[in-house]
Design an enzyme around this catalytic site. Structure first.
Site, mmCIF file in Angstrom:
data_model
loop_
_atom_site.group_PDB
_atom_site.id
_atom_site.type_symbol
_atom_site.label_atom_id
_atom_site.label_comp_id
_atom_site.label_asym_id
_atom_site.label_seq_id
_atom_site.Cartn_x
_atom_site.Cartn_y
_atom_site.Cartn_z
ATOM 1 N N GLY A 83 35.616 10.544 2.540
ATOM 2 C CA GLY A 83 35.105 10.647 3.898
ATOM 3 C C GLY A 83 35.127 12.069 4.411
ATOM 4 O O GLY A 83 35.983 12.873 4.023
ATOM 5 N N GLY A 85 34.518 14.212 8.231
ATOM 6 C CA GLY A 85 34.275 14.114 9.663
ATOM 7 C C GLY A 85 34.590 15.421 10.350
ATOM 8 O O GLY A 85 34.953 16.419 9.717
ATOM 9 N N GLY A 86 34.451 15.412 11.678
ATOM 10 C CA GLY A 86 34.683 16.617 12.445
ATOM 11 C C GLY A 86 36.118 17.093 12.395
ATOM 12 O O GLY A 86 36.393 18.277 12.563
ATOM 13 N N VAL A 90 38.745 13.194 4.103
ATOM 14 C CA VAL A 90 39.685 12.166 3.651
ATOM 15 C C VAL A 90 39.518 12.004 2.144
ATOM 16 O O VAL A 90 38.393 11.871 1.651
ATOM 17 C CB VAL A 90 39.436 10.819 4.356
ATOM 18 C CG1 VAL A 90 40.442 9.774 3.867
ATOM 19 C CG2 VAL A 90 39.543 10.984 5.867
ATOM 20 N N ASP A 199 38.575 5.210 21.463
ATOM 21 C CA ASP A 199 37.435 5.683 20.659
ATOM 22 C C ASP A 199 36.993 4.594 19.683
ATOM 23 O O ASP A 199 36.639 4.879 18.547
ATOM 24 C CB ASP A 199 37.815 6.948 19.899
ATOM 25 C CG ASP A 199 36.600 7.654 19.296
ATOM 26 O OD1 ASP A 199 35.485 7.487 19.842
ATOM 27 O OD2 ASP A 199 36.746 8.343 18.275
#
Length: 224
Positions: A83, A85-86, A90, A199
């Site tokens: 993964g 992301g910002g 991961v 979130d």
């Protein structure tokens, strides 16, 4: 080292990294040479090593870029990137001594220099680490290796709801209700434990191969 231009240079990188047991690698090379010989193209050989379970896709990709460092973080060996992301990447990792597989979320060094981002990263670990529920991804530890800060979590073999819908389209009603119910159960447990997620969205709900939905990403969570 530069990008490997031959199988010999690729093998040199693999050995230099220390990620593959020399006995295992030597045994594989003997079987391969006896069966059909070695190819001359390093990319073709890297594909063979992945197919035969000697390397992972991530490891092969890094070796083909000429890299031999950065395959470990703390006590964990990096196997695959699962993964991005910002707030970091991961990885599927394996503990070098216990051989247990986990997910490790790594904060980019540039983010670690920002107090707000670093604080959020540690709040996420603290929030997730306080929860022990079947519908919440468990967090086991937070640690630092040099300038890299990382969170150790359960590895969930599956995909998030957003990716599932993008790939396969709308779900049938029974399946959707099951995932929503499980997510609500996890959120209710978190709320009763004094935590508000703040979130929740399809991209933050993982579904494993048994159909269990688990909430992740507590970066914006708050205790009350």
């Amino acid at each position: 080292m530069s990008v490997p231009n031959s199988v010999e240079e690729l093998l040199q990188l693999i050995r230099k990294s220390g990620m593959i047991d020399e006995t295992k690698l030597g045994s594989y090379l003997q079987r391969r040479e006896f069966a059909r010989g070695l190819p001359t193209d390093p990319r073709e050989f890297a594909d063979d090593l992945v197919r035969d379970g000697v390397l992972t896709y991530f490891q092969a990709e890094q070796y083909l870029l000429g890299k031999w460092r950065g395959f470990t973080i703390g006590k964990f060996k990096l196997l695959e990137r699962v993964g991005v992301g910002g707030m970091g990447q991961v990885f599927l990792c394996e503990h070098m001594f216990m051989k247990r597989r986990v997910a490790v979320k790594v904060l980019p060094p540039a983010k670690a220099e920002q107090p707000a981002a670093l604080g959020r990263f540690y709040r996420e670990a603290r929030a997730a680490g306080s929860l022990q529920h079947n519908n919440v991804v468990r967090t086991h530890d937070i640690d630092q290796d040099g300038n890299l800060h990382f969170i150790v979590m359960d590895y969930v073999d599956g995909s998030d709801l957003l990716s599932i819908v993008k790939k396969f389209g709308p779900m049938n009603i029974d399946r959707a209700v099951s995932y929503i119910k499980q997510t609500a159960t996890g959120l209710d447990y978190a709320f009763r434990s004094g935590l508000i997620h703040r979130d929740i969205k399809p991209g933050n709900v993982l579904v494993d191969r048994k159909g269990v939905a688990r909430i992740l990403d507590m970066g914006l969570a708050r205790f009350y």
